[in-house]
Scaffold this motif. Structure first.
Motif, PDB file in Angstrom:
ATOM      1  N   PRO A 267       0.642  -1.331  -0.135  1.00  0.00           N
ATOM      2  CA  PRO A 267       0.097   0.279  -0.071  1.00  0.00           C
ATOM      3  C   PRO A 267       0.825   1.075  -0.010  1.00  0.00           C
ATOM      4  O   PRO A 267       0.288   2.175  -0.491  1.00  0.00           O
ATOM      5  CB  PRO A 267      -0.806   0.099   1.363  1.00  0.00           C
ATOM      6  CG  PRO A 267      -1.013  -1.689   1.466  1.00  0.00           C
ATOM      7  CD  PRO A 267       0.296  -2.101   1.276  1.00  0.00           C
ATOM      8  N   LEU A 268       2.044   1.174   0.520  1.00  0.00           N
ATOM      9  CA  LEU A 268       2.736   2.399   0.448  1.00  0.00           C
ATOM     10  C   LEU A 268       3.115   2.810  -0.920  1.00  0.00           C
ATOM     11  O   LEU A 268       3.215   3.891  -1.393  1.00  0.00           O
ATOM     12  CB  LEU A 268       4.399   2.138   1.132  1.00  0.00           C
ATOM     13  CG  LEU A 268       4.264   2.141   2.398  1.00  0.00           C
ATOM     14  CD1 LEU A 268       3.476   1.122   3.253  1.00  0.00           C
ATOM     15  CD2 LEU A 268       5.689   2.063   3.408  1.00  0.00           C
ATOM     16  N   ARG A 271      -0.833   3.541  -2.997  1.00  0.00           N
ATOM     17  CA  ARG A 271      -1.445   4.587  -2.374  1.00  0.00           C
ATOM     18  C   ARG A 271      -0.562   5.794  -2.415  1.00  0.00           C
ATOM     19  O   ARG A 271      -1.051   6.973  -2.622  1.00  0.00           O
ATOM     20  CB  ARG A 271      -2.060   4.262  -1.111  1.00  0.00           C
ATOM     21  CG  ARG A 271      -3.070   3.142  -1.036  1.00  0.00           C
ATOM     22  CD  ARG A 271      -3.536   3.199   0.469  1.00  0.00           C
ATOM     23  NE  ARG A 271      -4.793   4.352   0.814  1.00  0.00           N
ATOM     24  CZ  ARG A 271      -5.732   4.472   0.242  1.00  0.00           C
ATOM     25  NH1 ARG A 271      -6.405   3.664  -0.630  1.00  0.00           N
ATOM     26  NH2 ARG A 271      -6.344   5.598   0.574  1.00  0.00           N
ATOM     27  N   HIS A 272       0.708   5.729  -2.214  1.00  0.00           N
ATOM     28  CA  HIS A 272       1.388   6.933  -1.824  1.00  0.00           C
ATOM     29  C   HIS A 272       2.590   7.150  -2.961  1.00  0.00           C
ATOM     30  O   HIS A 272       3.586   7.806  -2.596  1.00  0.00           O
ATOM     31  CB  HIS A 272       2.037   7.146  -0.350  1.00  0.00           C
ATOM     32  CG  HIS A 272       0.715   6.981   0.313  1.00  0.00           C
ATOM     33  ND1 HIS A 272      -0.190   8.144   0.388  1.00  0.00           N
ATOM     34  CD2 HIS A 272       0.013   6.270   1.263  1.00  0.00           C
ATOM     35  CE1 HIS A 272      -1.151   8.169   1.472  1.00  0.00           C
ATOM     36  NE2 HIS A 272      -1.090   6.855   1.962  1.00  0.00           N
ATOM     37  N   HIS A 273       2.861   6.134  -3.753  1.00  0.00           N
ATOM     38  CA  HIS A 273       3.736   6.112  -4.908  1.00  0.00           C
ATOM     39  C   HIS A 273       5.551   6.116  -4.308  1.00  0.00           C
ATOM     40  O   HIS A 273       6.314   6.659  -4.840  1.00  0.00           O
ATOM     41  CB  HIS A 273       3.755   7.255  -5.718  1.00  0.00           C
ATOM     42  CG  HIS A 273       2.274   7.369  -6.286  1.00  0.00           C
ATOM     43  ND1 HIS A 273       1.793   6.410  -7.273  1.00  0.00           N
ATOM     44  CD2 HIS A 273       1.356   8.280  -5.991  1.00  0.00           C
ATOM     45  CE1 HIS A 273       0.598   6.726  -7.455  1.00  0.00           C
ATOM     46  NE2 HIS A 273       0.054   7.858  -6.681  1.00  0.00           N
ATOM     47  N   ILE A 274       5.630   5.539  -2.954  1.00  0.00           N
ATOM     48  CA  ILE A 274       6.613   5.099  -2.551  1.00  0.00           C
ATOM     49  C   ILE A 274       7.366   4.088  -3.150  1.00  0.00           C
ATOM     50  O   ILE A 274       6.927   2.942  -3.568  1.00  0.00           O
ATOM     51  CB  ILE A 274       6.803   4.869  -1.042  1.00  0.00           C
ATOM     52  CG1 ILE A 274       6.179   6.150  -0.267  1.00  0.00           C
ATOM     53  CG2 ILE A 274       7.995   4.333  -0.458  1.00  0.00           C
ATOM     54  CD1 ILE A 274       5.946   5.649   1.288  1.00  0.00           C
ATOM     55  N   PHE A 337       7.728  10.379   4.020  1.00  0.00           N
ATOM     56  CA  PHE A 337       7.355  10.068   2.596  1.00  0.00           C
ATOM     57  C   PHE A 337       6.016  10.848   2.308  1.00  0.00           C
ATOM     58  O   PHE A 337       5.244  10.744   1.461  1.00  0.00           O
ATOM     59  CB  PHE A 337       7.143   8.714   2.380  1.00  0.00           C
ATOM     60  CG  PHE A 337       8.461   7.888   1.923  1.00  0.00           C
ATOM     61  CD1 PHE A 337       9.296   8.079   0.921  1.00  0.00           C
ATOM     62  CD2 PHE A 337       8.997   6.999   3.060  1.00  0.00           C
ATOM     63  CE1 PHE A 337      10.402   7.530   0.722  1.00  0.00           C
ATOM     64  CE2 PHE A 337      10.041   6.230   2.753  1.00  0.00           C
ATOM     65  CZ  PHE A 337      10.852   6.463   1.785  1.00  0.00           C
ATOM     66  N   GLY A 338       5.369  11.592   3.512  1.00  0.00           N
ATOM     67  CA  GLY A 338       4.411  12.192   3.355  1.00  0.00           C
ATOM     68  C   GLY A 338       3.052  11.546   3.607  1.00  0.00           C
ATOM     69  O   GLY A 338       2.011  11.935   3.288  1.00  0.00           O
TER      70      GLY A 338
END
Length: 378
Positions: A267-268, A271-274, A337-338
């Protein structure tokens, strides 16, 4: 957890030809010429597209140079359209896991009548359409030796996983010299991704003595060479050691696969483009510590292989593994990572739904267990 013994059946698939070592990249062009394959499609990111000459290709070469770090269905569709139009006889994946994963699908889907949604899951690909060559330029995914391809569905923000023996490379060329330009932060993150593949296979419910050999040696190689490669990117021996560790991790993925570490990390990315490697590095200590009570001897062996004091105490394991990742320069906080705290429950829901990986884990994880990991990592 009941250990699997030597009598348990297992199947190990690997490319029929693997070429490993510094300066071996031109073997790609030689092999393709020997096979009489002249219509070629190279699937790469922009950086690697600019150095395609390293592969020694000849003939009609088309380069797709727009692979995303976390490829999604539109990115795949663009690759497939190019593969259709150039009628590729051979597809070359040239890059990290993203390029190699889409190269697999570009070798089997064009002209097949199948879409990505038709082939999600195990062994649904109709057959092989083009020859496939994989050339990794990072030491992390081990995708060059694997049969799985992961693509993000933008609608559900989840990973679609395709597994097929038809996506196994005909040739894998692992030239560690191609990784000499990888920056320290990416070297660290991809190195911990390779480590996570080995550790998650080694501590898996389906862990098998045939695979443990590769897994433990892969962990040792990362422990020995990753700090060296970060300190000096031009250290050719360290780069070769990591390339081998990544390959061993890929061998582990086929018959055993990953477990909770990758499920909690996904999900990182979705959802957050890590980046995948960075996400795995951040999650790695938390899952290793959580699993320690279920696999105490193997957990201690993992720490020892990394050059750390052996332990199976969860708190000690977490501090040791976390400190090791920090020393590599990995970003170990979600907030850096915000990632907002408000999204953690939804991320935990998404991760808990990835049963194909969580069911491999040596210890069951509830949604709250996953949420607690995220909160601890915030």
């Amino acid at each position: 957890m009941t250990p699997i013994d030597l009598t348990t059946p297992i199947e190990l698939l690997r490319p029929p030809r693997v070429v490993f070592g510094g300066g071996t990249a031109p073997e790609v062009g030689r092999w393709l010429a020997e096979q009489g394959l002249t219509r070629l499609l190279v699937v790469a990111d922009a950086f690697n597209a600019a150095r395609v000459e390293r592969l020694g290709l000849s003939g009609d070469v088309t380069v797709f140079a727009d692979i995303k770090p976390e490829p999604d269905i539109p990115n795949l569709d663009a690759v497939l359209a190019v593969a259709e139009s150039c009628q590729a006889q051979a597809v070359i994946g040239f890059g990290g896991g993203s390029a190699m994963d889409l190269a697999k699908l570009a070798a089997v889907l064009p002209g097949s009548g199948q879409t990505i949604r038709d082939v999600v899951g195990p062994e649904k690909v109709a057959g092989k359409r083009a020859a496939l060559v994989q050339v990794p330029t990072t030491s992390g995914t081990g995708s060059e030796v694997g049969t799985r391809s992961l693509v993000t569905d933008p609608a559900s923000q989840s990973k679609l996983a395709v597994q097929s023996r038809h996506t196994l490379a005909d040739l894998a060329v692992i030239d560690p010299d191609l990784t000499l330009t990888v920056p320290p932060a990416v070297t660290a993150a991809t190195g911990v991704d390779a480590l996570a593949h080995c550790v998650e296979a080694y501590t898996n419910r389906k862990a098998h003595p045939l695979i443990d050999l590769y897994a433990l040696e892969g962990i040792r190689l990362v422990g020995r060479f990753l700090p060296r490669a970060i300190a000096n990117g031009q250290d050719r021996e360290a780069r070769a050691g990591l390339a081998l560790a990544s390959f061993y991790g890929g061998v582990c993925l086929g018959p055993v696969n990953t477990a909770a570490g990758h499920a909690v990390a996904y999900p990182l990315g979705t959802r957050h483009h890590i980046p995948h490697g960075a996400a795995n590095a951040l999650i790695f200590p938390h899952v290793l510590a959580f699993n320690a009570p279920a696999v105490p001897e193997k957990t201690a062996a993992v720490l020892a292989a990394l050059g750390l004091e052996p332990s199976a105490d969860p708190g000690t394991v977490l501090r040791a593994a976390h400190g090791w990742c920090v020393a590599l320069g990995c970003t170990m906080r979600l907030s850096e990572f915000g990632v907002p705290e408000a999204d953690l429950p939804r991320m935990a829901e998404d991760a808990h739904a990835i049963r194909r990986l969580l069911d491999n884990n040596p210890r069951d994880l509830s949604r709250d267990d996953i949420l607690n990991m995220y909160r601890a990592a915030l």
